[in-house]
Design an enzyme around this catalytic site. Sequence first.
Site, short mmCIF file in Angstrom:
data_model
loop_
_atom_site.label_atom_id
_atom_site.label_comp_id
_atom_site.label_asym_id
_atom_site.label_seq_id
_atom_site.Cartn_x
_atom_site.Cartn_y
_atom_site.Cartn_z
N SER A 14 0.84 -1.20 0.00
CA SER A 14 0.00 0.00 0.00
C SER A 14 0.88 1.24 0.00
O SER A 14 2.11 1.17 0.12
CB SER A 14 -0.92 0.02 1.22
OG SER A 14 -0.16 0.12 2.42
N ILE A 16 3.12 4.53 -0.31
CA ILE A 16 4.29 4.90 -1.09
C ILE A 16 4.98 3.67 -1.67
O ILE A 16 5.43 3.69 -2.82
CB ILE A 16 5.28 5.71 -0.21
CG1 ILE A 16 4.66 7.07 0.15
CG2 ILE A 16 6.61 5.91 -0.91
CD1 ILE A 16 5.48 7.90 1.12
N SER A 143 10.82 10.67 7.25
CA SER A 143 9.65 11.55 7.34
C SER A 143 10.10 12.94 7.74
O SER A 143 11.19 13.11 8.33
CB SER A 143 8.67 11.02 8.40
OG SER A 143 7.61 11.93 8.62
N TYR A 156 6.60 8.17 17.09
CA TYR A 156 6.85 8.18 15.65
C TYR A 156 8.00 9.13 15.31
O TYR A 156 8.91 8.78 14.54
CB TYR A 156 5.59 8.61 14.92
CG TYR A 156 5.69 8.59 13.41
CD1 TYR A 156 5.83 7.39 12.71
CD2 TYR A 156 5.61 9.77 12.68
CE1 TYR A 156 5.91 7.38 11.34
CE2 TYR A 156 5.69 9.76 11.30
CZ TYR A 156 5.84 8.56 10.62
OH TYR A 156 5.92 8.55 9.26
N LYS A 160 11.58 8.08 13.62
CA LYS A 160 12.04 8.63 12.35
C LYS A 160 13.31 9.45 12.52
O LYS A 160 14.17 9.46 11.62
CB LYS A 160 10.93 9.48 11.72
CG LYS A 160 9.73 8.65 11.26
CD LYS A 160 10.13 7.57 10.25
CE LYS A 160 8.95 6.79 9.74
NZ LYS A 160 9.31 5.77 8.73
#
Length: 265
Positions: A14, A16, A143, A156, A160
Site C-alpha cells: 500500500s 508509497i 519523514s 513516531y 524517524k
Amino acid sequence: MFKGQAIWVTGASSGIGEALAYEFASLGAKLILSARREAELERVKAACETMGAMADDVLILPLDVTDEGAISAVTKAAHSFTGRIDMLINNAGISQRSLCIDTDMATYRRLFEVDVFGQIALTKEVLPIMLAQKSGHMVVTASVAGKIGVSQRTGYCAAKHAMMGFFDALRAEVSKSGLHVTTITPGFIRTNIATHALKGDGSEFGKVDKNIAGGMDVKKCAKVIMKGLSKRQKEIPVGEGSEMKALWVKRFFPNTLFKMVEKMG
C-alpha cells in the site's frame, strides 16, 4: 537506469511502497515485493503486470520486519531471485496518534520494533551482499517527523529521527565502497498511514486525519522520489504543504519553528 535491476521494496502492499512498485515495473525492473499481507502483494503484482512487467520479473516475499528470525531466510530468497540486490527500499512502517501521557510503553516499543529495529535488521542482512557486489543503493522512507517533533507523534518522531541518524551514519561508512544511501523525507502524503497508526493503547487509530487527507497524491509523490533516486540524491524531501516549508524554518529559525508547533497543539 532501473531496467533489469533487482529492486526490493518493503511495505509494498500500500501507500508509497505500492506506488513505487508501479513506477519500477513500468521501467522494467526486477521487483521483490514484501509486506505482511500476501493477498495485497498479489494484487500489487497483478497491477505491475498490467504495466508491462512479466510475471517472472516480480517476486512476492511476505515479511514481517519485526520477525528478526525470518529476515535471513527471506534475504537469501531475495538474493537468489536474480543473484543481486541492487536497491533495498526500507519502506515498512507505522505511525502514531496519541499524547505521551496516554501512550503505553508497549506501544512505544512496537513503534521502534517496526520503524527502527526492523529496518536496521534487514539493512544489516542486505549490506554484505551489496558490499560484495561493490554496488548497491540503500533507501529508507523517513519523514518530516524525522526532523521536526510534533504533538501526538512522540514515538513516531523519535523513530524517524533515529532512522535519519542511522542512515546518515551508514552513508558515511559505505561512501567509499560503491554504495549509495538515500533518506526519503515525505510530508503529508495521501495514504492509509493515519488509518493504521497506533493509539496510546496500541489499537489502530482507524481514520484519516485532515493533514493526510489534504496531502500530496501518492502517485505524484512516487514520481518525485523516482527522480531523486535516479540522481542518487542523498535526501529526497517530498510534499507540497506547509510542513515542507517548516523544514527550512527549522534549519534557519529553530525557535520560530518551535513556537509554530506549540501553537498547533
